[in-house]
Enzyme design. Structure first.
Site, PDB file in Angstrom:
ATOM      1  N   CYS A 170      -4.357  -3.315   4.248  1.00 35.29           N
ATOM      2  CA  CYS A 170      -3.852  -2.827   5.523  1.00 35.29           C
ATOM      3  C   CYS A 170      -4.870  -2.974   6.657  1.00 35.29           C
ATOM      4  O   CYS A 170      -5.154  -4.074   7.113  1.00 35.29           O
ATOM      5  CB  CYS A 170      -3.394  -1.381   5.354  1.00 35.29           C
ATOM      6  SG  CYS A 170      -2.223  -0.823   6.618  1.00 35.29           S
TER       7      CYS A 170
ATOM      8  N   GLU B  81       0.858  -1.188   0.000  1.00 37.83           N
ATOM      9  CA  GLU B  81       0.000   0.000   0.000  1.00 37.83           C
ATOM     10  C   GLU B  81       0.895   1.239   0.000  1.00 37.83           C
ATOM     11  O   GLU B  81       1.933   1.278   0.661  1.00 37.83           O
ATOM     12  CB  GLU B  81      -0.878  -0.016   1.246  1.00 37.83           C
ATOM     13  CG  GLU B  81      -1.799   1.200   1.379  1.00 37.83           C
ATOM     14  CD  GLU B  81      -2.468   1.271   2.748  1.00 37.83           C
ATOM     15  OE1 GLU B  81      -3.587   1.804   2.819  1.00 37.83           O
ATOM     16  OE2 GLU B  81      -1.867   0.798   3.747  1.00 37.83           O
TER      17      GLU B  81
ATOM     18  N   LYS C 282     -10.446   0.222  -0.676  1.00 38.03           N
ATOM     19  CA  LYS C 282     -10.342  -0.077   0.760  1.00 38.03           C
ATOM     20  C   LYS C 282     -11.664   0.198   1.464  1.00 38.03           C
ATOM     21  O   LYS C 282     -12.189   1.312   1.436  1.00 38.03           O
ATOM     22  CB  LYS C 282      -9.230   0.771   1.375  1.00 38.03           C
ATOM     23  CG  LYS C 282      -8.826   0.386   2.789  1.00 38.03           C
ATOM     24  CD  LYS C 282      -7.606   1.197   3.214  1.00 38.03           C
ATOM     25  CE  LYS C 282      -7.026   0.741   4.525  1.00 38.03           C
ATOM     26  NZ  LYS C 282      -5.806   1.514   4.896  1.00 38.03           N
TER      27      LYS C 282
END
Length: 359
Positions: A167, A60, A135
């Site tokens: 993440c 990321e 995300k």
């Protein structure tokens, strides 16, 4: 079997590489494109050293870095498909590999009125975008990305089923289970994770691999960008939760493993006592069968919170606030861009919580 230590792959194994790219600190579109060219060169170079590599994964923020300046974030936000994905596609096609690339951010449909998305693209060995994932759970209160809305599963290299998360997504068991129940055999987790959360993040990816009978490929950033220090520890994890290979904290670290397609499918079909994906929706099948109530166990969801979340999201939000807080801001530790809490609302919540504890 899945294995680690060689540079090859076979018809039954997908050769997966996670590349631990140092977190860049960029400010302009020109700098972003210069950095993207470096990533393209890495794709081609690593393929030379790992001829069996079918898929390479970058962390990321590896393409654009974190734009701490809001205007720079909007100025550098890109469209997908666009010039950056064209560059990555050309590199994948030339090298004959699949790749996962981070784009932070992707322009919102109402750009520039609304914040960009934090997006990944999975590109195949013909240079085509196969999956685009936004995300779902940005790292609030710091990240200001517009949240995505769903996960995806795509047929990846050699037919392996692939999902992507990003993440902080990985701190929520729900997203792993959603991907796995949709058929994902490999969940890719690019991250830009920093200290102090190293131990927790290494642990959660291993645990979720075990709980969902799924391979996990984690590509994390390394280095210091002037604000955060990124702990690395990129890893490839087997579907039994055991690590096949893990980097340290080094810049430009590589881990590579061969993930067996037949092995994970055999485990999901034939494992019994630890087959969480099957047992979750066939609860207590041993006892149910003995009771003469069929051979499927209990299918209904037993979890009140999840039932509420689906049927009444606002009530589920209130349930969360009852055990945490009602405001996005916290008085004792203000964060830029987050409004301070309303004292009256906090007092009301405290009073409600006390009442519930007394009941």
């Amino acid at each position: 079997m899945s294995r680690h230590g060689d540079i090859s792959s076979s018809a039954d194994t997908v050769g997966v590489c996670v590349f631990q790219y140092p977190m860049p600190r960029l400010h302009t579109t020109e700098e972003v494109f210069e950095n993207a060219k470096k990533i393209c060169d890495i794709v081609k170079g690593v393929k030379t050293g790992l001829p069996g590599m079918d898929l390479i994964v970058f962390p990321e923020y590896s393409t654009m870095g974190i734009m701490y300046d809001r205007q720079e974030m909007f100025d550098t936000a890109c469209q997908i498909p666009g010039d950056l994905t064209d560059m990555f596609g050309a590199a994948c096609k030339e090298a004959g590999v699949w790749g996962v690339f981070s784009l932070t951010g992707e322009q919102h449909e109402e750009h520039p009125k609304k914040n960009p998305y934090n997006t990944l693209v999975l590109i195949n060995d013909q240079g085509e975008i196969v999956q685009k994932y936004r995300k779902i759970l940005p790292w609030t209160p710091v990240e200001g990305w517009s949240p995505g809305s769903t996960t995806f599963v795509s047929e990846g290299p050699k037919g392996m089923k692939v999902s992507m998360i990003i993440c902080d997504d990985g701190n929520y068991p729900e997203i792993w289970r959603d991907c796995a129940m949709k058929g994902a055999e490999l969940i890719i987790r690019p991250q830009g994770y920093m200290y102090p959360a190293k131990d927790q993040q290494v642990q959660v990816s291993k645990t979720m691999a075990w709980c969902n009978q799924v391979y996990v490929a984690v590509a994390n950033a390394s280095g210091f960008d002037g604000v955060y220090t990124y702990f690395g520890h990129s890893a490839i994890i087997g579907a039994d939760g055991r690590t096949l290979g893990e980097c340290g904290t080094e810049d430009n670290g590589i881990q590579y493993a061969q993930l067996s397609i037949s092995q994970i499918r055999d485990a999901r079909a034939n494992d019994q006592s630890q087959n969480q994906l099957f047992k979750l929706t066939h609860r207590g099948y041993t006892g149910v069968y003995a009771n003469g109530d069929g051979d499927k166990g209990v299918a209904e969801c037993p979890f009140d919170f999840y039932k509420t979340w689906v049927t009444n999201p606002k009530l589920a939000q209130e349930m969360s606030e009852t055990v945490t807080r009602r405001t996005i801001g916290v008085a004792c530790c203000p964060v830029a861009g987050i409004p301070p809490p309303n004292t009256e609302e906090e007092d009301e919540l405290l009073e409600l919580t006390n009442e519930l504890n007394l009941e």
